[in-house]
Scaffold this active site. Structure first.
Site, mmCIF file in Angstrom:
data_model
loop_
_atom_site.group_PDB
_atom_site.id
_atom_site.type_symbol
_atom_site.label_atom_id
_atom_site.label_comp_id
_atom_site.label_asym_id
_atom_site.label_seq_id
_atom_site.Cartn_x
_atom_site.Cartn_y
_atom_site.Cartn_z
ATOM 1 C CB CYS A 126 29.453 -1.072 12.158
ATOM 2 S SG CYS A 126 29.002 -1.395 10.459
ATOM 3 C CB CYS A 153 31.135 -3.394 16.235
ATOM 4 S SG CYS A 153 31.265 -1.785 15.453
ATOM 5 C CB CYS A 173 35.793 5.906 16.904
ATOM 6 S SG CYS A 173 35.187 7.137 15.773
#
Length: 139
Positions: free
Chosen positions: A13, A87, A91
Site C-alpha cells: 500500500c 490504492c 508496482c
C-alpha cells in the site's frame, strides 16, 4: 512457484502503515513459517498508524515495533504473490508472479472503531489466501 519451497507474499500500500501491515501481520500469525511474508509501500510513512496498532492488539497481534518499508523491484522479484491494497500503486510487473488487488478502505486518519471492520476484512482475506496457497495445511 516450486513445490520444494514455501510460497512468498508481498503486501503493498502507499504508506505501508495500515492495510499492508495488518495483512502481513495476519499472514505471519496465521500461517507461521509456512509462507514468507513481506510488506512495503511506494511512499512509506515514518510509523505504523497508531489506530492500526491498537486494532491489531485487540486480536492479540503486536505490530507496535513494525516499521514501514520502501517498495523495491527486488522485493517484488522475490515474491510469488503481490497483493496491492486498492490504492492505485504502480508496482513493477514481472512474468510468473500472481498479482491481486484487494479493494479496502484506507485506515489513514481513522480511529480504532473505523479500523476494526477493515482489520476483520483483511483477516478473512488472509485466511482465504492461506487456504489457496497451502490447501489442507490449515493454521
Amino acid at each position: 512457484m516450486s513445490d520444494s519451497r514455501k510460497p512468498s507474499v508481498l503486501f503493498v500500500c502507499v504508506h505501508n502503515a495500515g492495510r499492508s501491515q495488518m495483512a502481513a501481520a495476519f499472514l505471519t500469525h496465521l500461517a507461521g513459517d509456512r509462507i514468507a511474508v513481506r510488506s512495503a509501500g511506494s511512499a512509506p510513512a515514518n510509523t505504523v498508524n497508531p489506530a492500526v496498532v491498537e486494532a491489531m492488539a485487540e486480536v492479540d497481534i503486536d505490530i507496535a515495533a513494525e516499521i514501514p518499508k520502501v517498495l523495491t523491484t527486488e522485493t517484488v522479484q522475490a515474491s510469488d504473490v503481490v497483493i496491492t491494497m486498492g490504492c492505485g500503486d504502480a508496482c513493477p510487473v514481472f512474468p510468473g508472479k500472481t498479482y491481486l488487488d484487494w479493494k479496502l478502505d484506507d485506515p489513514a486518519g481513522q480511529g480504532t472503531a473505523a479500523v476494526r471492520p477493515i482489520r476483520d476484512d483483511i483477516r478473512t482475506r488472509v485466511q482465504n489466501l492461506i487456504n489457496e496457497l497451502a490447501p489442507g495445511d490449515r493454521a
